[in-house]
Design an enzyme around this catalytic site. Sequence first.
Site, short mmCIF file in Angstrom:
data_model
loop_
_atom_site.label_atom_id
_atom_site.label_comp_id
_atom_site.label_asym_id
_atom_site.label_seq_id
_atom_site.Cartn_x
_atom_site.Cartn_y
_atom_site.Cartn_z
N GLY A 162 51.78 -54.61 27.85
CA GLY A 162 53.16 -54.77 28.30
C GLY A 162 53.29 -54.60 29.80
N ALA A 163 52.38 -55.22 30.54
CA ALA A 163 52.40 -55.08 32.00
C ALA A 163 53.24 -56.17 32.66
CB ALA A 163 50.98 -55.09 32.55
N SER A 194 56.50 -56.29 32.71
CA SER A 194 57.77 -55.82 33.27
C SER A 194 57.80 -54.29 33.30
CB SER A 194 58.97 -56.37 32.49
OG SER A 194 59.15 -55.66 31.29
N GLY A 195 58.85 -53.77 33.90
CA GLY A 195 59.13 -52.34 33.86
C GLY A 195 57.99 -51.44 34.28
N LEU A 196 57.79 -50.41 33.47
CA LEU A 196 56.77 -49.40 33.76
C LEU A 196 55.36 -49.99 33.85
CD1 LEU A 196 55.89 -46.39 33.99
CD2 LEU A 196 55.93 -46.29 31.49
N GLY A 197 55.04 -50.87 32.93
CA GLY A 197 53.69 -51.45 32.90
C GLY A 197 53.39 -52.23 34.17
N SER A 209 57.98 -40.42 24.92
CA SER A 209 59.29 -40.29 25.55
C SER A 209 60.03 -39.03 25.14
CB SER A 209 60.18 -41.49 25.23
OG SER A 209 61.43 -41.31 25.89
N TYR A 269 62.86 -46.81 16.95
CA TYR A 269 62.19 -46.70 18.26
C TYR A 269 61.77 -45.26 18.53
CZ TYR A 269 61.61 -46.24 23.31
OH TYR A 269 61.11 -45.93 24.56
P1 NDP Z 1 60.14 -53.10 29.36
O1 NDP Z 1 60.91 -53.81 28.32
O2 NDP Z 1 60.41 -53.41 30.78
O3 NDP Z 1 58.59 -53.30 29.12
C1 NDP Z 1 58.06 -53.39 27.84
C2 NDP Z 1 56.86 -54.29 27.86
O4 NDP Z 1 56.34 -54.38 26.53
C3 NDP Z 1 57.17 -55.71 28.31
O5 NDP Z 1 56.13 -56.12 29.15
C4 NDP Z 1 57.15 -56.48 27.02
O6 NDP Z 1 56.76 -57.83 27.16
C5 NDP Z 1 56.08 -55.72 26.28
N1 NDP Z 1 56.07 -56.04 24.86
C6 NDP Z 1 57.10 -55.97 23.99
N2 NDP Z 1 56.71 -56.40 22.79
C7 NDP Z 1 55.41 -56.75 22.89
C8 NDP Z 1 54.46 -57.29 22.00
N3 NDP Z 1 54.77 -57.59 20.75
N4 NDP Z 1 53.22 -57.52 22.46
C9 NDP Z 1 52.89 -57.27 23.73
N5 NDP Z 1 53.75 -56.77 24.62
C10 NDP Z 1 55.00 -56.52 24.20
O7 NDP Z 1 60.35 -51.54 29.07
P2 NDP Z 1 59.81 -50.24 29.83
O8 NDP Z 1 58.97 -50.60 30.97
O9 NDP Z 1 60.96 -49.34 29.99
O10 NDP Z 1 58.90 -49.60 28.68
C11 NDP Z 1 57.54 -49.31 28.86
C12 NDP Z 1 57.17 -48.05 28.10
O11 NDP Z 1 57.87 -46.95 28.65
C13 NDP Z 1 57.52 -48.07 26.63
O12 NDP Z 1 56.46 -47.49 25.91
C14 NDP Z 1 58.75 -47.19 26.53
O13 NDP Z 1 58.85 -46.59 25.28
C15 NDP Z 1 58.42 -46.19 27.60
N6 NDP Z 1 59.54 -45.42 28.12
C16 NDP Z 1 60.56 -46.03 28.80
C17 NDP Z 1 61.60 -45.30 29.30
C18 NDP Z 1 62.72 -45.91 30.03
O14 NDP Z 1 63.62 -45.17 30.40
N7 NDP Z 1 62.73 -47.20 30.28
C19 NDP Z 1 61.62 -43.84 29.14
C20 NDP Z 1 60.51 -43.30 28.43
C21 NDP Z 1 59.50 -44.07 27.97
P3 NDP Z 1 57.79 -58.99 27.67
O15 NDP Z 1 57.83 -58.83 29.15
O16 NDP Z 1 57.10 -60.22 27.23
O17 NDP Z 1 59.09 -58.72 27.00
MG1 PMR Z 2 69.99 -40.49 26.98
C1 PMR Z 2 70.00 -34.80 29.38
C2 PMR Z 2 69.53 -35.77 29.91
C3 PMR Z 2 69.22 -37.06 29.31
C4 PMR Z 2 68.06 -37.74 29.54
C5 PMR Z 2 66.92 -37.31 30.42
C6 PMR Z 2 68.13 -38.95 28.79
C7 PMR Z 2 67.12 -39.89 28.75
N1 PMR Z 2 69.34 -39.00 28.13
C8 PMR Z 2 70.04 -37.85 28.43
C9 PMR Z 2 71.30 -37.51 27.94
C10 PMR Z 2 72.15 -38.32 27.19
N2 PMR Z 2 71.84 -39.56 26.74
C11 PMR Z 2 73.49 -37.99 26.76
C12 PMR Z 2 74.18 -36.70 27.07
C13 PMR Z 2 73.95 -39.05 26.05
C14 PMR Z 2 75.29 -39.19 25.36
C15 PMR Z 2 76.23 -39.83 26.25
C16 PMR Z 2 72.92 -40.04 26.06
C17 PMR Z 2 73.04 -41.29 25.44
C18 PMR Z 2 72.01 -42.21 25.39
C19 PMR Z 2 72.02 -43.48 24.72
C20 PMR Z 2 73.11 -44.11 23.99
N3 PMR Z 2 70.76 -42.02 25.98
C21 PMR Z 2 70.01 -43.08 25.68
C22 PMR Z 2 70.74 -43.98 24.93
C23 PMR Z 2 69.88 -45.08 24.64
O1 PMR Z 2 70.13 -46.10 24.02
C24 PMR Z 2 68.52 -44.77 25.20
C25 PMR Z 2 67.61 -44.54 24.05
O2 PMR Z 2 67.78 -43.67 23.27
O3 PMR Z 2 66.59 -45.33 23.93
C26 PMR Z 2 65.78 -45.02 22.82
C27 PMR Z 2 68.72 -43.49 25.95
C28 PMR Z 2 67.86 -42.72 26.74
N4 PMR Z 2 68.22 -41.50 27.28
C29 PMR Z 2 67.18 -41.05 28.03
C30 PMR Z 2 66.11 -41.99 27.98
C31 PMR Z 2 64.80 -41.84 28.68
C32 PMR Z 2 66.54 -43.01 27.19
C33 PMR Z 2 65.78 -44.24 26.91
C34 PMR Z 2 64.53 -44.56 26.67
C35 PMR Z 2 63.42 -43.94 25.94
O4 PMR Z 2 63.41 -42.88 25.39
O5 PMR Z 2 62.44 -44.56 25.99
#
Ligand code: NDP
Ligand code: PMR
Length: 395
Positions: free
Chosen positions: A89-90, A92-95, A222, A270
Site C-alpha cells: 500500500g505504498a 498513498s498516505g503513510l506507505g 493503530s 477495521y
Molecule cells: P491510505 O488509504 O492512504 O493508504 C492505504 C493503502 O493501502 C493505499 O495505498 C491502498 O491502495 C492500499 N490498499 C488498499 N487495499 C489494498 C489491497 N487490496 N491490496 C493492496 N493494497 C491495498 O491510508 P493510510 O496511509 O492512512 O493507511 C496506511 C496504514 O496506516 C493502514 O494500515 C492504517 O490502518 C494505518 N493507520 C492510519 C492512520 C490514519 O490516521 N490515517 C492511523 C493509524 C494507523 P490504493 O492507493 O490503490 O487505494
Molecule cells: Mg478518533 C483522544 C484522541 C483521539 C485520537 C488520537 C483519535 C485518533 N481519536 C481521538 C478522539 C476521538 N475520536 C473522539 C473524542 C471522537 C468522538 C468525537 C472521535 C471520533 C472518531 C471517528 C468518528 N475518531 C475516528 C473516527 C473515525 O472514523 C476514525 C476511525 O475510527 O477509523 C477507524 C477515527 C480515528 N480517530 C483517531 C484515529 C487515528 C482514527 C483513524 C484511523 C485509525 O485508527 O487507523
Amino acid sequence: MALQATSILPSSLSVHKEGKSSLSGKDTSFCGVSFSEVSPLVIRNKRELKSQRLSVGQIRAQTAATSPGVNQSTQGKKTLRKGNVIITGASSGLGLATAKALADTGKWHVIMACRDFLKAQRAAKSAGIDKENFIVMHLDLSSLDSVRQFVDNFKRSGKPLDVLVCNAAVYQPTAKEPSFTADGFELSVGTNHLGHFLLARLLLDDLKTSDYPSKRLIIVGSITGNTNTLAGNVPPKANLGDLRGMAGGLSGTNSSVMIDGGEFDGAKAYKDSKVCNMLTMQEFHRRYHEETGITFASLYPGCIATTGLFREHIPLFRLLFPPFQKYITKGYVSEEESGKRLAQVVGEPSLTKSGVYWSWNKTSASFENQLSEEASDVEKARKLWEVSEKLVGLA
Ligand code: NDP
Ligand code: PMR
Ligand code: LMG
C-alpha cells in the site's frame, strides 16, 4: 488520493510540532501489470521455472558468500549495500510517505507492493522518489492468489528481502452491507489481516536468509484498536470475542462476517483487523524472534487525518476530522511526519527491539507503548494464528 497525498508531502514542514500532548502518556493526546525482472509470463514450462529458481538461489548464495550485507566498492572500501524493503500500500498516505523517506536516504531500495500499478508509479513520481530507488510490483491483498503470485515474482527477482512493511489497509465506515475478498472473506479483515498474514508467512524465509544486519517485519497497528485509550473507546469498539465468526470463515454463509460473530459493522471490522495486526506481530515474535533474529514490530504512527483511509467516510467527516485532530485532540500528524516515523521503525539502529508497539510523544520521540488487554492477549494471539493459518490455506 495519490494527488492528495503527494501535494501534502512537500508542504507540511511544521512537523515536529505535531503528534502532541498526552493524557495517558501513552498512545497520544488529549484525554496490474506485475513487476517482473523475470516475468512469470515468459516461463514456459516447469523445467524452465526450476532453472530460474535455481539461478536465483545461486545469485543469493554468491551474495552471501562475499560478506554479509556488505559490498566491496572499487576503492576496496566496504559499504553497507542498499536495504531492500517491501512496503504494501505504498501508493498513498503513510506507505507513500515512508517509501519517500526511505528512498531519499539513498540507503534503501523500496519495492512498492500495490494493487494499482499506474497509480503507484504516478504517486512515486509526483512525490519525487528517485527511480533508481524504487520499483512497483503488483499486489492485491484482497486475493490470496495475488499474494502468492506476488511472492513468486519477488522470489524470482533474486533480490534479498531485508524488511517487510505490512501497511496497506481498507476502511469502510459507511458500508451498510459487507463486501468480500476474492476468497470470500469480509473485506477489511480479509485484506488488512489475512492478506498480510499470508504474505508475511510466505516471505519469512526470505527475511531469515537475508544477510542484512537488521532484518525486520513491521505490521502497522493503530490506537483505535486499543481500548486502553480514549480513541479506542469511540464506538464501535474493537472486540474479537472468541473468534467464532472467524473460525466460521467470515463469509456470511455459515457464520457471521465479523470475527466475534456479531452483525456487520465496517468501522468495527477495521478496528478488529488492527487488533489482529498487533496480535500477529507479537505471535511472530514469540514463534520466530529467537530462532531467526528478525525484529518484529508494530506501531501507531499518529492520526494522519488527511489520508485516503477516510475516502469512504461522509464528506462532513472528511472536512472536520483534520481540524478536530489538529486542534482538539492534538493527535494529528502530517503524512510526511508519519512517514519519517515508520521509516525509523524500518531502519533506525536504535529500534531493533522485537515484539514492541511503538508510538511517538509530543516531541516526536519514539517510545514503547502499552497495548490493550485484548491486543496483548497471548492465548487470543495463538488462536488467531491457528484460525488464520486455516483460512489462508497454510494448515
Ligand atoms: P491510505 O488509504 O492512504 O493508504 C492505504 C493503502 O493501502 C493505499 O495505498 C491502498 O491502495 C492500499 N490498499 C488498499 N487495499 C489494498 C489491497 N487490496 N491490496 C493492496 N493494497 C491495498 O491510508 P493510510 O496511509 O492512512 O493507511 C496506511 C496504514 O496506516 C493502514 O494500515 C492504517 O490502518 C494505518 N493507520 C492510519 C492512520 C490514519 O490516521 N490515517 C492511523 C493509524 C494507523 P490504493 O492507493 O490503490 O487505494
Ligand atoms: Mg478518533 C483522544 C484522541 C483521539 C485520537 C488520537 C483519535 C485518533 N481519536 C481521538 C478522539 C476521538 N475520536 C473522539 C473524542 C471522537 C468522538 C468525537 C472521535 C471520533 C472518531 C471517528 C468518528 N475518531 C475516528 C473516527 C473515525 O472514523 C476514525 C476511525 O475510527 O477509523 C477507524 C477515527 C480515528 N480517530 C483517531 C484515529 C487515528 C482514527 C483513524 C484511523 C485509525 O485508527 O487507523
Ligand atoms: C460511528 O459513529 C458510526 O456509527 C460508524 O458507522 C462508523 O462510522 C464509526 O468510527 C467510525 O463511527 C461514531 C461517532 C460518529 O460517534 C461518536 O463518536 C459518538 C460521539 C458523537 C459526538 C459527535 C459530536 C462531535 C463533537 C466533537 C467534539 C468532541 C470534542 C469535544 C471537546 C471539546 C473541547 C473544546 O461521530 C461522528 O462521525 C462525528 C464526527 C466526529 C469527528 C469530527 C468532530 C468535529 C468536531 C468539530 C471540530 C471542528 C474543528 C474545529 C477547529 C477548531 C479550531 C479551534
